[in-house]
Design an enzyme around this catalytic site. Structure first.
Site, mmCIF file in Angstrom:
data_model
loop_
_atom_site.group_PDB
_atom_site.id
_atom_site.type_symbol
_atom_site.label_atom_id
_atom_site.label_comp_id
_atom_site.label_asym_id
_atom_site.label_seq_id
_atom_site.Cartn_x
_atom_site.Cartn_y
_atom_site.Cartn_z
ATOM 1 N N SER A 179 0.849 -1.192 0.000
ATOM 2 C CA SER A 179 0.000 0.000 0.000
ATOM 3 C C SER A 179 0.880 1.236 0.000
ATOM 4 C CB SER A 179 -0.957 -0.049 1.179
ATOM 5 O OG SER A 179 -1.919 0.981 1.090
ATOM 6 N N ASP A 227 -1.612 7.126 -4.053
ATOM 7 C CA ASP A 227 -0.684 6.417 -3.177
ATOM 8 C C ASP A 227 -0.038 5.241 -3.896
ATOM 9 O OD1 ASP A 227 -2.862 4.655 -3.175
ATOM 10 O OD2 ASP A 227 -2.579 4.088 -1.084
ATOM 11 N N ASP A 274 -0.386 2.069 -4.057
ATOM 12 C CA ASP A 274 -1.139 1.015 -4.764
ATOM 13 C C ASP A 274 -2.407 1.552 -5.423
ATOM 14 O OD1 ASP A 274 -2.505 1.356 -2.312
ATOM 15 O OD2 ASP A 274 -3.150 -0.735 -2.259
ATOM 16 N N ASP A 315 -5.184 3.077 -4.521
ATOM 17 C CA ASP A 315 -6.560 3.042 -4.028
ATOM 18 C C ASP A 315 -6.938 4.309 -3.259
ATOM 19 O OD1 ASP A 315 -5.187 2.583 -1.662
ATOM 20 O OD2 ASP A 315 -6.006 0.574 -1.322
ATOM 21 N N SER A 329 -8.169 9.453 5.106
ATOM 22 C CA SER A 329 -6.885 9.028 4.544
ATOM 23 C C SER A 329 -6.869 9.099 3.021
ATOM 24 C CB SER A 329 -6.574 7.599 4.984
ATOM 25 O OG SER A 329 -7.549 6.720 4.491
ATOM 26 N N HIS A 358 -9.174 7.229 1.041
ATOM 27 C CA HIS A 358 -9.967 6.135 0.464
ATOM 28 C C HIS A 358 -11.385 6.652 0.218
ATOM 29 C CE1 HIS A 358 -7.286 2.639 1.160
ATOM 30 N NE2 HIS A 358 -6.893 3.282 2.245
#
Length: 498
Positions: A121, A258, A260, A262, A345, A347
């Site tokens: 991540s 970020d 990865d 997501d 964050s 998401h």
């Protein structure tokens, strides 16, 4: 297979032969370890055998899509994981290197129940892990993770015949088609695309070009050494760099992704960093005009505006505050039939008819561009300034070891609840309530609040504060929270402050 050991000395015969897995790597909703200090390759194979065994135990068709992020060791780790999955009698469909949301998408595209994505991540290099799920868009939560931990650490993995491996091509193109459809911008937009040389570098610029957005490239060459900064749009280092790029290029805004792919971070045309929860309020305002009376889920680190913003109230919005964590949020959005979920964050969980319910930084990028297209006379800074003013901290993470953090948090929550029960003031105001669904969110009588919780991913606590009144009150709230935290001697320094 032999029972995994918590430690095996590196550069030994045993390290190449015996599975090693540090138990703390099994977290609330995914798995993360430092590699090779906390897990070795035989340990990853044991994890694969465990995931495959879990599929069989749950009566799930043993077919799984597997991908990996762009780090120099991720392919090696993925191959070790695949070996264990095949050993468990699972058919593995390898979709190659990808961002995590593409792995989630592959479940829908290929019609397979399982997904296992090898990724650290947004953690720095030296970390690895797996995000997994058997029922997209949902991913493993605490129950599934505890079951998997028991299978793996207690050597309950069962080898079965029938496992096989195949590489599947074409998922990248299908994923991009799914994101964009036939959408094209009708207004001109110039956007900084910041990827920190991470996996999203292969996606972001192509996505923007496809929908007719002029791209200002920012660290978009794939480079797994991350030469500029660790790609994490919650970190001020990346946000400041995005801000500088906007000012230098005259772009309309910047979007940062970020490691990865997501998560998504936003900087507006004036170079102002808009924390993701505020971006969520901007998106909720826009979406609730199209879909009135919608429910939106926000995590406990997020702004109180989801519940108090007059425009959202006027559009009939119902706000639900829930546990931080991508699996917790996905599940809550799914259970409530919410239109979207927003996490501070970065998401974002766009559900039907907007998205597929999982967190996807690229989906957010498309939806933000669509939002700007629907508001052709507005700049991103206009949308920010239209929100009620609040003052908030970044997400701040003081060190606390994985072995101690939950016990420390339990004591901190008890101390904060005791303050409320005793009628103590907090930053000079009365405490309205303490929400303990995920740590302790101390809410004051004017809607301002301070939160402390345990990080699910790293050896840290997490602190976030917001004032509806002033920067001075914000600092007073943070001091109150920090004073309680400092009663615990095992809590260390913050990663960043404000």
């Amino acid at each position: 297979m032999t029972k995994p050991l918590p430690t095996v000395a590196p550069n030994t015969w045993e390290f190449l032969r015996d599975p090693m897995i540090t138990p703390t790597g099994f977290r609330e909703y995914d798995a993360r370890w430092k590699y090779p200090e906390e897990i070795n390759l035989p340990g990853m194979t044991a994890l694969g055998l465990g995931i495959g065994t879990q599929m069989h135990l749950r009566g799930i068709e043993p077919v799984i899509a597997v991908g990996n992020d762009y780090r120099d060791y991720s392919l090696t780790i993925k191959n070790a994981l695949i070996l264990g999955l095949v050993q468990a009698g699972v058919t593995v469909k390898d979709i190659g290197p990808c961002i995590t949301p593409m792995a989630y998408f592959s479940s829908f595209h290929l019609g397979v129940p399982g997904v296992a994505m090898v990724t650290a991540s947004h953690n720095p290099n030296g970390w690895t892990g797996v995000k997994m799920g058997f029922d997209m868009p949902l991913t493993h939560g605490p129950d599934e993770m505890n079951e998997l931990k028991d299978i793996v650490l207690n050597d309950k993995g069962v080898a079965r015949d029938g496992g096989k491996y195949e590489f599947v091509d074409g998922v990248f193109d299908a994923y991009m088609d799914d994101l964009v459809g036939d959408f094209k911008m009708t207004r001109k937009l110039k956007v900084v695309c910041a990827t920190g040389n991470g996996t999203a570098s292969a996606y972001g610029p192509k996505l923007f070009e496809r929908i007719g957005v002029e791209v200002v490239e920012s660290h978009n060459a794939l480079d797994y050494t991350f030469p500029h900064y660790n790609p994490n749009p919650e970190a001020m280092e990346m946000l400041h760099d995005m801000s500088a790029s906007v000012k230098a290029s005259g772009a309309d805004f910047a979007l940062g992704f970020d490691g990865d792919g997501d998560r998504c971070g936003v900087v507006d045309d004036e170079g102002e960093e808009i924390f993701a929860d505020k971006v969520g309020v901007i998106m909720a305002r826009d979406l609730s005009k199209i879909y009135p009376n919608s429910t939106f889920v926000a995590d406990v680190k997020s702004t109180g505006l989801f519940a108090s913003d007059p425009e959202l109230i006027a559009n009939g919005v119902k706000a639900d505050y829930w546990k931080t964590g991508h699996s917790h949020m996905k599940r809550r959005v799914h259970e409530l039939g919410a239109l979207a979920g927003f996490e501070k964050s970065g998401h974002y969980f766009m559900a039907e008819p907007v998205g597929r319910g999982y967190d996807d930084g690229m989906r957010v990028a498309v939806e933000i561009c669509k939002l700007m297209d629907r508001n052709p006379d507005m700049k991103m800074s206009d949308l920010r300034k239209a929100l009620p003013v609040t003052y908030s901290t970044p997400t701040m993470s003081p060190y606390c070891s994985d072995l101690e953090k939950y016990e420390v948090l339990e004591r901190l929550v008890a101390k904060l609840v005791a303050k409320a029960d005793a009628g103590d003031t907090f930053a000079g105001r009365a405490i309205k309530e303490v929400v303990t669904v995920n740590g302790a969110r101390v809410i004051l009588d004017n809607g301002s609040w301070g939160l402390v919780r345990a990080s699910s991913n790293t050896p840290n606590l997490v602190v976030v504060c917001e004032s509806s009144v002033s920067d001075a009150e914000l600092r007073a709230i943070f001091k109150e929270v920090d004073d309680v935290i400092r009663t615990e001697p095992s809590v260390g320094d913050y990663d960043q402050t404000f």
